[in-house]
Each structure stands twice: as C-alpha cells, then as structure tokens.
Scaffold this motif. Structure first.
Motif, PDB file in Angstrom:
ATOM      1  N   VAL A  98       0.837  -1.202   0.000  1.00 42.69           N
ATOM      2  CA  VAL A  98       0.000   0.000   0.000  1.00 42.69           C
ATOM      3  C   VAL A  98       0.877   1.258   0.000  1.00 42.69           C
ATOM      4  CG1 VAL A  98      -1.719   1.274   1.359  1.00 42.69           C
ATOM      5  CG2 VAL A  98      -1.789  -1.222   1.318  1.00 42.69           C
ATOM      6  N   THR A  99       0.448   2.273  -0.737  1.00 49.13           N
ATOM      7  CA  THR A  99       1.091   3.584  -0.652  1.00 49.13           C
ATOM      8  C   THR A  99       0.377   4.397   0.423  1.00 49.13           C
ATOM      9  OG1 THR A  99       1.729   3.576  -2.977  1.00 49.13           O
ATOM     10  CG2 THR A  99       1.641   5.718  -1.874  1.00 49.13           C
ATOM     11  N   VAL A 100       1.151   4.852   1.398  1.00 48.49           N
ATOM     12  CA  VAL A 100       0.614   5.601   2.531  1.00 48.49           C
ATOM     13  C   VAL A 100       1.006   7.071   2.395  1.00 48.49           C
ATOM     14  CG1 VAL A 100       0.823   5.924   5.023  1.00 48.49           C
ATOM     15  CG2 VAL A 100       0.599   3.622   4.098  1.00 48.49           C
ATOM     16  N   ASP A 101       0.019   7.942   2.545  1.00 49.91           N
ATOM     17  CA  ASP A 101       0.256   9.382   2.540  1.00 49.91           C
ATOM     18  C   ASP A 101       0.516   9.853   3.965  1.00 49.91           C
ATOM     19  OD1 ASP A 101      -0.293   9.709  -0.248  1.00 49.91           O
ATOM     20  OD2 ASP A 101      -2.428   9.565   0.200  1.00 49.91           O
ATOM     21  N   ILE A 102       1.653  10.521   4.178  1.00 51.64           N
ATOM     22  CA  ILE A 102       1.995  11.060   5.493  1.00 51.64           C
ATOM     23  C   ILE A 102       1.348  12.436   5.612  1.00 51.64           C
ATOM     24  CG2 ILE A 102       3.857  11.700   7.062  1.00 51.64           C
ATOM     25  CD1 ILE A 102       3.715   8.656   6.304  1.00 51.64           C
ATOM     26  N   LEU A 113       8.975  10.294   6.844  1.00 52.17           N
ATOM     27  CA  LEU A 113       8.660   9.490   5.655  1.00 52.17           C
ATOM     28  C   LEU A 113       7.898  10.290   4.604  1.00 52.17           C
ATOM     29  CD1 LEU A 113       7.389   6.252   7.436  1.00 52.17           C
ATOM     30  CD2 LEU A 113       9.740   6.863   6.870  1.00 52.17           C
ATOM     31  N   ALA A 114       7.504  11.531   4.937  1.00 50.87           N
ATOM     32  CA  ALA A 114       6.695  12.360   4.038  1.00 50.87           C
ATOM     33  C   ALA A 114       7.407  12.558   2.703  1.00 50.87           C
ATOM     34  CB  ALA A 114       6.399  13.701   4.708  1.00 50.87           C
ATOM     35  N   PRO A 115       6.622  12.721   1.624  1.00 48.94           N
ATOM     36  CA  PRO A 115       5.166  12.842   1.589  1.00 48.94           C
ATOM     37  C   PRO A 115       4.429  11.496   1.557  1.00 48.94           C
ATOM     38  CG  PRO A 115       6.032  13.197  -0.608  1.00 48.94           C
ATOM     39  CD  PRO A 115       7.221  12.998   0.302  1.00 48.94           C
ATOM     40  N   GLU A 116       5.124  10.420   1.145  1.00 45.32           N
ATOM     41  CA  GLU A 116       4.468   9.118   1.119  1.00 45.32           C
ATOM     42  C   GLU A 116       5.503   8.019   1.231  1.00 45.32           C
ATOM     43  OE1 GLU A 116       2.486   9.265  -2.726  1.00 45.32           O
ATOM     44  OE2 GLU A 116       4.151   8.187  -3.660  1.00 45.32           O
ATOM     45  N   THR A 117       5.021   6.817   1.539  1.00 48.37           N
ATOM     46  CA  THR A 117       5.900   5.662   1.657  1.00 48.37           C
ATOM     47  C   THR A 117       5.127   4.411   1.256  1.00 48.37           C
ATOM     48  OG1 THR A 117       7.474   4.554   3.149  1.00 48.37           O
ATOM     49  CG2 THR A 117       5.371   5.244   4.112  1.00 48.37           C
ATOM     50  N   ARG A 118       5.850   3.389   0.823  1.00 52.08           N
ATOM     51  CA  ARG A 118       5.229   2.107   0.456  1.00 52.08           C
ATOM     52  C   ARG A 118       5.362   1.158   1.644  1.00 52.08           C
ATOM     53  NH1 ARG A 118       1.888   1.381  -3.682  1.00 52.08           N
ATOM     54  NH2 ARG A 118       2.643  -0.692  -4.111  1.00 52.08           N
ATOM     55  N   VAL A 119       4.267   0.506   1.993  1.00 51.79           N
ATOM     56  CA  VAL A 119       4.263  -0.361   3.173  1.00 51.79           C
ATOM     57  C   VAL A 119       3.555  -1.671   2.874  1.00 51.79           C
ATOM     58  CG1 VAL A 119       4.215   1.672   4.677  1.00 51.79           C
ATOM     59  CG2 VAL A 119       2.077   0.494   4.135  1.00 51.79           C
ATOM     60  N   TRP A 120       3.782  -2.636   3.760  1.00 53.00           N
ATOM     61  CA  TRP A 120       3.100  -3.925   3.737  1.00 53.00           C
ATOM     62  C   TRP A 120       2.163  -3.921   4.934  1.00 53.00           C
ATOM     63  CZ3 TRP A 120       2.335  -7.451   0.234  1.00 53.00           C
ATOM     64  CH2 TRP A 120       1.981  -8.753   0.577  1.00 53.00           C
ATOM     65  N   ALA A 121       0.872  -4.041   4.672  1.00 44.97           N
ATOM     66  CA  ALA A 121      -0.102  -3.896   5.755  1.00 44.97           C
ATOM     67  C   ALA A 121      -1.233  -4.897   5.615  1.00 44.97           C
ATOM     68  CB  ALA A 121      -0.677  -2.484   5.758  1.00 44.97           C
ATOM     69  N   SER A 122      -1.788  -5.270   6.772  1.00 47.07           N
ATOM     70  CA  SER A 122      -3.013  -6.056   6.823  1.00 47.07           C
ATOM     71  C   SER A 122      -4.141  -5.114   7.210  1.00 47.07           C
ATOM     72  CB  SER A 122      -2.899  -7.163   7.874  1.00 47.07           C
ATOM     73  OG  SER A 122      -4.168  -7.720   8.127  1.00 47.07           O
ATOM     74  N   HIS A 123      -5.269  -5.247   6.534  1.00 47.43           N
ATOM     75  CA  HIS A 123      -6.407  -4.392   6.853  1.00 47.43           C
ATOM     76  C   HIS A 123      -7.643  -5.212   7.183  1.00 47.43           C
ATOM     77  CE1 HIS A 123      -3.748  -1.608   4.633  1.00 47.43           C
ATOM     78  NE2 HIS A 123      -4.167  -0.763   5.550  1.00 47.43           N
ATOM     79  N   VAL A 164       8.948  -5.741   8.165  1.00 47.65           N
ATOM     80  CA  VAL A 164       9.085  -6.673   7.041  1.00 47.65           C
ATOM     81  C   VAL A 164       9.782  -6.008   5.858  1.00 47.65           C
ATOM     82  CG1 VAL A 164       7.055  -8.006   7.743  1.00 47.65           C
ATOM     83  CG2 VAL A 164       6.790  -6.167   6.063  1.00 47.65           C
ATOM     84  N   ALA A 165      10.426  -6.828   5.035  1.00 47.00           N
ATOM     85  CA  ALA A 165      11.215  -6.314   3.910  1.00 47.00           C
ATOM     86  C   ALA A 165      10.366  -5.571   2.887  1.00 47.00           C
ATOM     87  CB  ALA A 165      11.955  -7.477   3.234  1.00 47.00           C
ATOM     88  N   HIS A 166       9.084  -5.920   2.761  1.00 44.64           N
ATOM     89  CA  HIS A 166       8.215  -5.262   1.780  1.00 44.64           C
ATOM     90  C   HIS A 166       7.951  -3.788   2.121  1.00 44.64           C
ATOM     91  CE1 HIS A 166       7.453  -9.077  -0.098  1.00 44.64           C
ATOM     92  NE2 HIS A 166       6.884  -9.573   0.977  1.00 44.64           N
ATOM     93  N   THR A 167       8.137  -3.404   3.370  1.00 47.03           N
ATOM     94  CA  THR A 167       7.952  -2.009   3.776  1.00 47.03           C
ATOM     95  C   THR A 167       9.240  -1.248   3.494  1.00 47.03           C
ATOM     96  OG1 THR A 167       6.304  -2.543   5.451  1.00 47.03           O
ATOM     97  CG2 THR A 167       7.494  -0.475   5.733  1.00 47.03           C
TER      98      THR A 167
END
Length: 192
Positions: A98-102, A113-123, A164-167
C-alpha cells in the motif's frame, strides 16, 4: 543503553520487530503478553501485531506506564480501542502493498517518511476513529487511519508492518521510535 521490549501478541512477524531493534543497537527483549508490566524495566514498549483481540494478555496495562509505546497493527488497534477510539473490520481485508500518505511532516514517528511511503499492511481490522488526544498522521486509499500519534503521552501506532522487507522505510520508523524513547528517557532523568 536504551532498552525496548517487544510485547508478543502472537503475530507472525513479532520476531522481526525484535531483530529490527537489535540491529539498531538497542537492547531488546521479546516478552510474552502475560508478563506483568510492573516487572519490566524498559525505556520503551512495542505492542506487536497478532491474530485477534482475544489473545492480547496484559497488553492494555502497558499503556498505563511512563515510557513511550508503539503499537503495530493489532498493537495500534489495542491503543485505539482502549483509549476511546473505534476499531472495525477493514474494507480491503488481508495483506497488501500500500502507498501511505503522510499527513503530519512534523510527527516524530512517521513525519520523516513524508510525503508518502510504500508499506506492507493487513487491513482485516483497523482503527476507524482515533481516540481523543491523538492526531491522524497517515492514511491510504484503503485505510483512513494508517498511523496515529499522541505526542503528549508518547503513544504511537502504525497499521502497517515496519519490520518486514516489503515495507520500504520500515527501519526509519524504528529509528524514529528509538529517538522518541531516548528523548523521553533524558526528560525523565532531568525531572528526577
């Protein structure tokens, strides 16, 4: 040396949280979530992810301490529920890149981490409303609350898994939390 304990809520990545902290030169220990917080001497606490709220042991009691707390996934949901926010099922469901907006560039945990970062998340579950006193610090297209902070109480949460490495910038989240813990330790010593 700064010591941060990782409270094990039976998540599949918990050992990686401990390793990430150890790799930063922090003294760290993985402890079961049934350990009495009164028996733990640490400069900070990480509440790990895990499968469900029914298996969080004494995690809630760690929120009452006087050291910074970082909740990861389920750990953030524990903070959210216990302090008056709302947690519910996520619309997206399982793990995703997921791309997260800071949203808060001056936030001590995720602002760098702004303006955005790529993360591995469970929702599967997620915080839907942040508790009073918290600031919404990150969001994504699939989750309205990807991160939150209460800097007055040094309570922080991320929906994603920085270990995790995906983040992409996960180590930076842990580095920032270590700085938060070290700053709180200096402040506490100055007041003693």
């Amino acid at each position: 040396m700064t010591k941060i304990v990782v409270v094990d809520n039976h998540g599949q990545f918990t050992h990686l949280e401990r390793r990430a902290l150890r790799d930063l030169g922090v003294e760290t220990e993985l402890i079961d979530n049934d350990v009495d917080p009164e028996e733990v001497d640490a400069d900070g606490v990480v509440l790990s992810g895990g499968p469900d709220m029914d298996r969080i042991g004494r995690s809630v009691e760690y929120l009452e301490g006087d050291v910074p707390v970082l909740g990861i996934c389920l750990g953030m949901q524990i903070i959210g529920v216990e302090l008056g926010g709302r947690v519910d099922s996520g619309e997206y469901g399982g793990y995703a890149d997921v791309t997260v907006d800071i949203l808060e560039e001056d936030d001590p945990l995720v602002g760098s981490l702004a303006p955005e970062t790529r993360v591995w998340a469970s929702h599967a579950d997620e915080v839907k409303e942040v508790p009073e006193g918290f600031t919404l610090t990150a969001k994504s297209d699939v989750c309205g609350v990807e991160a939150m902070s209460d800097t007055d109480r040094d309570l922080y949460g991320v929906q994603w898994h920085p270990e995790v490495a995906h983040t992409e910038e996960g180590d930076e989240v842990f580095e920032n939390f270590v700085e938060i813990c070290e700053s709180a330790k200096v402040d506490a010593e100055a007041q003693a």
